[in-house]
Enzyme design. Structure first.
Site, short mmCIF file in Angstrom:
data_model
loop_
_atom_site.label_atom_id
_atom_site.label_comp_id
_atom_site.label_asym_id
_atom_site.label_seq_id
_atom_site.Cartn_x
_atom_site.Cartn_y
_atom_site.Cartn_z
NE ARG A 277 6.99 40.41 31.86
CZ ARG A 277 7.31 40.04 33.10
NH1 ARG A 277 6.49 40.27 34.10
NH2 ARG A 277 8.46 39.47 33.34
CG HIS B 179 7.51 35.59 31.38
ND1 HIS B 179 8.23 36.27 30.44
CD2 HIS B 179 7.54 34.29 31.02
CE1 HIS B 179 8.70 35.42 29.54
NE2 HIS B 179 8.29 34.21 29.86
CE1 TYR C 101 9.43 39.35 37.42
CE2 TYR C 101 8.72 37.17 38.12
CZ TYR C 101 8.67 38.23 37.23
OH TYR C 101 7.81 38.16 36.15
C1 LIG Z 1 16.54 29.79 23.64
C2 LIG Z 1 15.62 29.94 24.82
N1 LIG Z 1 16.13 29.99 26.06
C3 LIG Z 1 15.31 30.15 27.13
C4 LIG Z 1 13.95 30.26 26.93
C5 LIG Z 1 13.02 30.44 28.14
N2 LIG Z 1 12.50 31.81 28.12
C6 LIG Z 1 11.25 32.07 27.72
S1 LIG Z 1 10.89 33.71 27.77
C7 LIG Z 1 12.42 34.10 28.36
C8 LIG Z 1 12.79 35.53 28.69
C9 LIG Z 1 12.88 36.43 27.51
O1 LIG Z 1 12.96 37.75 27.93
P1 LIG Z 1 12.89 38.95 26.93
O2 LIG Z 1 13.70 38.67 25.72
O3 LIG Z 1 13.20 40.19 27.68
O4 LIG Z 1 11.36 38.98 26.43
P2 LIG Z 1 10.03 39.26 27.26
O5 LIG Z 1 9.54 37.93 27.76
O6 LIG Z 1 10.35 40.20 28.37
O7 LIG Z 1 9.06 39.83 26.28
C10 LIG Z 1 13.19 32.95 28.52
C11 LIG Z 1 14.56 32.93 29.03
C12 LIG Z 1 13.46 30.19 25.63
N3 LIG Z 1 12.15 30.32 25.35
N4 LIG Z 1 14.30 30.05 24.58
#
Ligand SMILES: Cc1ncc(C[n+]2csc(CCOP(=O)(O)OP(=O)(O)O)c2C)c(N)n1
Ligand SMILES: [Mg+2]
Length: 362
Positions: A252, A256, A265
């Site tokens: 990306r 985020h 980061y």
């Molecule tokens: C169960 C849960 N834990 C923590 C979060 C907080 N959170 C939101 S996005 C994220 C990261 C997810 O990363 P990834 O799966 O790589 O998806 P990307 O955002 O890179 O598309 C986290 C930890 C959440 N939404 N749900």
């Protein structure tokens, strides 16, 4: 292990078709369709950030850089298939036929944003990470039991593969041979956590081995490779051969979400370098130029048309009243629980407090 899961690429970064046999699929017509969709979703995405910055929507999760993964996979679907997106996959949902207005309403906190157009099997975005995977398996398994040829696709990130729901979903799909495609977009980060800090495996695809299903790595910035691999996985699913895990390796370019600052980061130079080399839109443009299919005037029209469509959807979204905070509490269960009642009361009391404080400041 990484060598066992090579990244499949159809069009290289210079826009050259990798194998002669691909030419059958790499047609001018498809290139134009892909280009049009890539531009359309990128235009929407940039508008989303701009609207958030102007305070016209709530938060927003951008996907710029991941367009080929979302367009290639969504265009491989049949009309009656199911789609289970995460919060970053509205590029895929709008390619599959979601309403742009409703996607914007979602980011503005309105319930209508969760409703797909009639007849479209698109779930609301999964915000709790990986929860949409078991849902997708359930929908796919139901289609199988009904004896249809419909399949499901579910989108999730690299971070989601650390969740229990990922493993439960893959195991269940494998055991029941559910017609589902697990579509992972590996953008290298779960918010600020790089992949190597959250898993010891070098690939996501290899996690398929534990569930005895095919695991495929594909260049997620190559829309043709993504399209071809998703089509193959969907065919397999429809024909009773069960699920596939696809890892689309991508990046990306932005934050985020609009609440995040990636320079804290990630080295911005890395993102800039990647954009120059591997931008998914440029890849198709280079391919079309090499093949003599690119017409500047046509490309201008595509951009204008996309801007027009997006602007119209913003006007539609803004004709709705602001979101009602009661909705957050009132639609969780048919009968509200005491905890929800308590939280609702606390919310409105706090809001009253903020209003009084604001008044005092004037
Ligand atoms: C169960 C849960 N834990 C923590 C979060 C907080 N959170 C939101 S996005 C994220 C990261 C997810 O990363 P990834 O799966 O790589 O998806 P990307 O955002 O890179 O598309 C986290 C930890 C959440 N939404 N749900
Ligand atoms: Mg990620």
């Amino acid at each position: 292990m990484e060598n066992d899961f090579p990244i499949k690429m159809w069009i290289d970064v210079n826009g050259n078709v990798q194998e002669k046999e691909y030419q059958e699929v790499v047609t001018e017509k498809r290139a134009r369709t892909f280009y049009q969709q890539l531009i359309r979703i990128r235009t929407f995405d940039r508008k989303g950030i701009s609207l958030q910055r102007q305070g016209r929507i709530g938060t927003y999760a951008p996907f710029e850089g991941q367009e080929a993964s979302q367009v290639g996979s969504a265009l491989a679907l049949e009309a009656n298939d199911w789609m289970f997106p995460s919060y970053r996959d509205h590029g895929a949902t709008m390619t599959f036929g979601h309403s742009l207005k409703n996607i914007l309403l979602f980011w503005n906190g309105r319930n209508e944003g969760c409703i797909p157009p009639a007849g479209k099997n698109i779930f609301p975005p999964g915000i709790p990470i990986a929860t949409q995977l078991p849902h997708a398996v359930g929908a796919a398994f139901a289609e199988k039991r009904k004896g249809t040829k419909n399949a499901a696709i579910v989108y999730f990130g690299d971070g989601a593969t650390s969740e229990g729901d990922f493993h439960e979903g893959l195991n269940m799909a494998s055991v029941f041979e559910a017609p589902v495609v697990f579509f992972n977009q590996n953008n290298g980060y779960a918010i600020s956590v790089p992949m190597e800090k959250q898993m010891n495996t070098k690939t996501i695809a290899q996690k398929a081995l534990a569930y005895d299903m095919p695991g495929v790595r594909v260049d997620g910035n190559d829309v043709f490779a993504v399209y071809a691999e998703t089509l193959k996985a969907l065919d397999r699913a429809r024909n009773g051969k069960g699920p596939t895990l696809i890892e689309a390796v991508t990046w990306r370019y932005g934050a985020h979400t609009t609440a995040d600052d990636p320079t804290k980061y990630r080295d911005q130079k890395e993102s800039d370098r990647r954009r120059e080399e591997t931008d998914p839109v440029l890849r198709v443009e280079r391919l079309m130029k090499n093949q003599g299919w690119f017409d500047e005037q046509w490309a201008e029209e595509v951009k204008n048309q996309a801007a027009h469509e997006v602007d119209a959807s913003v006007a539609e979204m803004e004709s709705f009243p602001p979101a009602d905070p009661n909705d957050i509490f009132d639609h969780v269960f048919a009968e509200p629980t005491w905890q929800l009642e308590e939280q609702k009361q606390q919310y409105f009391e706090a809001k009253k407090g903020v209003a009084v404080w604001n008044q005092q400041q004037q």
